[in-house]
Write a protein that holds these residues in place. Structure first.
Motif, PDB file in Angstrom:
ATOM      1  N   ILE A  44       1.479  -9.876   4.167  1.00 45.82           N
ATOM      2  CA  ILE A  44       0.739  -8.502   3.851  1.00 45.82           C
ATOM      3  C   ILE A  44       2.428  -7.408   3.919  1.00 45.82           C
ATOM      4  CG2 ILE A  44      -0.674  -6.698   4.997  1.00 45.82           C
ATOM      5  CD1 ILE A  44      -2.632  -8.614   6.214  1.00 45.82           C
ATOM      6  N   GLU A  45       2.887  -7.061   4.658  1.00 41.96           N
ATOM      7  CA  GLU A  45       4.135  -5.983   4.586  1.00 41.96           C
ATOM      8  C   GLU A  45       4.875  -7.042   3.073  1.00 41.96           C
ATOM      9  OE1 GLU A  45       7.581  -5.270   7.128  1.00 41.96           O
ATOM     10  OE2 GLU A  45       6.272  -6.297   7.894  1.00 41.96           O
ATOM     11  N   ARG A  46       4.605  -8.094   2.640  1.00 35.05           N
ATOM     12  CA  ARG A  46       5.987  -8.383   1.906  1.00 35.05           C
ATOM     13  C   ARG A  46       5.457  -7.135   0.687  1.00 35.05           C
ATOM     14  NH1 ARG A  46       6.846 -14.566  -0.004  1.00 35.05           N
ATOM     15  NH2 ARG A  46       7.383 -13.932  -2.397  1.00 35.05           N
ATOM     16  N   ALA A  47       4.051  -7.709   0.560  1.00 38.16           N
ATOM     17  CA  ALA A  47       2.753  -7.673  -0.698  1.00 38.16           C
ATOM     18  C   ALA A  47       2.654  -6.311  -1.218  1.00 38.16           C
ATOM     19  CB  ALA A  47       1.387  -7.773  -0.552  1.00 38.16           C
ATOM     20  N   GLN A  51       4.279  -4.398  -4.142  1.00 37.83           N
ATOM     21  CA  GLN A  51       3.336  -2.935  -4.534  1.00 37.83           C
ATOM     22  C   GLN A  51       3.946  -1.705  -5.133  1.00 37.83           C
ATOM     23  OE1 GLN A  51      -0.464  -4.547  -5.858  1.00 37.83           O
ATOM     24  NE2 GLN A  51      -0.365  -2.432  -6.941  1.00 37.83           N
ATOM     25  N   SER A  52       4.387  -1.122  -4.130  1.00 37.33           N
ATOM     26  CA  SER A  52       5.103  -0.170  -4.335  1.00 37.33           C
ATOM     27  C   SER A  52       6.572  -0.114  -5.226  1.00 37.33           C
ATOM     28  CB  SER A  52       5.552   0.551  -3.470  1.00 37.33           C
ATOM     29  OG  SER A  52       6.714  -0.579  -2.649  1.00 37.33           O
ATOM     30  N   VAL A  53       6.625  -1.789  -5.580  1.00 39.73           N
ATOM     31  CA  VAL A  53       8.431  -2.053  -6.639  1.00 39.73           C
ATOM     32  C   VAL A  53       7.178  -1.706  -7.727  1.00 39.73           C
ATOM     33  CG1 VAL A  53      10.119  -3.380  -7.660  1.00 39.73           C
ATOM     34  CG2 VAL A  53       9.949  -2.179  -4.963  1.00 39.73           C
ATOM     35  N   ILE A  54       6.185  -2.719  -8.189  1.00 41.09           N
ATOM     36  CA  ILE A  54       5.432  -3.079  -9.177  1.00 41.09           C
ATOM     37  C   ILE A  54       5.441  -1.493  -9.905  1.00 41.09           C
ATOM     38  CG2 ILE A  54       3.156  -3.981  -8.402  1.00 41.09           C
ATOM     39  CD1 ILE A  54       3.577  -5.539 -10.205  1.00 41.09           C
ATOM     40  N   ASP A  55       4.091  -0.835  -9.424  1.00 47.53           N
ATOM     41  CA  ASP A  55       3.804   0.386  -9.581  1.00 47.53           C
ATOM     42  C   ASP A  55       4.870   0.861 -10.627  1.00 47.53           C
ATOM     43  OD1 ASP A  55       1.325  -0.221  -8.599  1.00 47.53           O
ATOM     44  OD2 ASP A  55       1.381   0.790  -7.094  1.00 47.53           O
ATOM     45  N   ASP A  56       6.156   1.570 -10.104  1.00 42.96           N
ATOM     46  CA  ASP A  56       6.818   2.027 -10.304  1.00 42.96           C
ATOM     47  C   ASP A  56       7.879   1.264 -11.739  1.00 42.96           C
ATOM     48  OD1 ASP A  56       6.860   3.799  -8.095  1.00 42.96           O
ATOM     49  OD2 ASP A  56       8.221   3.417  -7.626  1.00 42.96           O
ATOM     50  N   VAL A 133       8.522  -6.628 -14.893  1.00 44.00           N
ATOM     51  CA  VAL A 133       7.037  -6.470 -14.685  1.00 44.00           C
ATOM     52  C   VAL A 133       6.647  -7.938 -14.619  1.00 44.00           C
ATOM     53  CG1 VAL A 133       4.601  -6.286 -15.111  1.00 44.00           C
ATOM     54  CG2 VAL A 133       6.167  -4.485 -15.835  1.00 44.00           C
ATOM     55  N   LYS A 134       6.404  -8.811 -15.541  1.00 42.39           N
ATOM     56  CA  LYS A 134       6.041 -10.021 -15.587  1.00 42.39           C
ATOM     57  C   LYS A 134       6.627 -11.465 -14.329  1.00 42.39           C
ATOM     58  CE  LYS A 134       8.629 -13.306 -18.250  1.00 42.39           C
ATOM     59  NZ  LYS A 134       9.131 -13.555 -19.083  1.00 42.39           N
ATOM     60  N   ARG A 135       8.201 -10.404 -13.476  1.00 40.73           N
ATOM     61  CA  ARG A 135       8.578 -11.500 -12.760  1.00 40.73           C
ATOM     62  C   ARG A 135       8.179 -10.652 -11.494  1.00 40.73           C
ATOM     63  NH1 ARG A 135      11.161 -10.747  -8.547  1.00 40.73           N
ATOM     64  NH2 ARG A 135      12.277  -8.268  -9.549  1.00 40.73           N
ATOM     65  N   ALA A 138       4.487 -11.687 -10.923  1.00 44.94           N
ATOM     66  CA  ALA A 138       4.212 -14.281 -10.757  1.00 44.94           C
ATOM     67  C   ALA A 138       4.622 -13.728  -8.926  1.00 44.94           C
ATOM     68  CB  ALA A 138       5.244 -14.670 -11.072  1.00 44.94           C
ATOM     69  N   GLU A 139       5.761 -13.298  -8.467  1.00 46.89           N
ATOM     70  CA  GLU A 139       6.111 -12.817  -6.872  1.00 46.89           C
ATOM     71  C   GLU A 139       4.709 -12.087  -6.361  1.00 46.89           C
ATOM     72  OE1 GLU A 139       8.723 -10.801  -4.257  1.00 46.89           O
ATOM     73  OE2 GLU A 139       9.013 -10.733  -6.572  1.00 46.89           O
ATOM     74  N   LEU A 140       3.956 -10.927  -6.391  1.00 43.49           N
ATOM     75  CA  LEU A 140       2.881 -10.834  -6.269  1.00 43.49           C
ATOM     76  C   LEU A 140       1.206 -11.631  -6.260  1.00 43.49           C
ATOM     77  CD1 LEU A 140       1.696  -7.811  -5.084  1.00 43.49           C
ATOM     78  CD2 LEU A 140       0.546  -6.554  -7.704  1.00 43.49           C
TER      79      LEU A 140
END
Length: 204
Positions: A44-47, A51-56, A133-135, A138-140
């Motif tokens: 959950i901490e990793r997600a 999430q904060s990085v993927i939004d940006d 974004v694609k990478r 997939a990680e998320l």
């Protein structure tokens, strides 16, 4: 259960053995639950970080695409030159018997598919941003699916542990007490009977 079982020493030993196994089972389930919870909290901490990085990154990618559309016109034709990506792989690892997905994308060096004479750096930048974004997506997806599976396993494990703790173990404890009391009462009756017989023999 105690009302249906015959109070014999054999049944007492069998019930005590079952009670010990139930307590061991509860301890194992409780340990499993704690391990799964620790694993889930870490994910959950990793997600949250992803999430904060993927939004940006999404914001940057769409901003780059918008700049490319402004400078080159709508990039419909150019977008069709981007090849289909089949480099997504899914494997699984086991955490206390729970299958957790591992999603990866093969790092194949694919050159920018559109020609330099008909594009500019803004489209190149959008292409690179959407690859990132694609990478991240997939990680998320891996992390969120893992959290869902772990949460489901924790719920089931908790349910089984509660059944042992609140139903099965008290029931076996009650049965052990019932058989023990019945055997002790039988021994007392036998002892009293033998004393009476001994007195009768002594009085003759």
């Amino acid at each position: 259960m105690s009302n249906q079982i015959v109070p014999t020493k054999g049944n007492l030993l069998a019930t005590k053995k079952t009670l010990a196994l139930s307590r061991t089972g509860f301890d194992l389930l409780d340990r499993k639950r704690n391990i799964l919870i620790r694993e889930m909290m870490a994910l959950i901490e990793r997600a949250a970080k992803i999430q904060s990085v993927i939004d940006d990154t999404y914001d940057e990618a769409y901003a780059a695409l918008q700049r490319a559309n402004i400078t080159l016109g709508i990039c419909n034709e150019l977008s069709r030159t981007v090849p289909l990506d089949n480099n997504l792989n899914v494997a699984y690892r086991s955490v206390m018997g729970v299958e957790i997905p591992m999603v990866s994308i093969d790092t194949v060096c694919v050159p920018i598919p559109f020609g330099l004479n008909s594009t500019n750096i803004t489209l190149d930048n959008a292409y690179m941003k959407f690859n990132e974004v694609k990478r991240l997506t997939a990680e998320l997806a891996e992390v969120e699916n893992s959290v869902y599976r772990l949460a489901d396993a924790i719920k089931k494990t908790q349910k089984r542990a509660n059944a042992l703790k609140n139903i099965m173990i008290p029931r076996f404890e009650q049965t052990v007490k019932f058989i023990t009391d019945a055997l002790e009462e039988k021994d007392r009756e036998e002892f009293s009977r033998l004393k009476v017989i001994k007195r009768q023999k002594a009085s003759k």
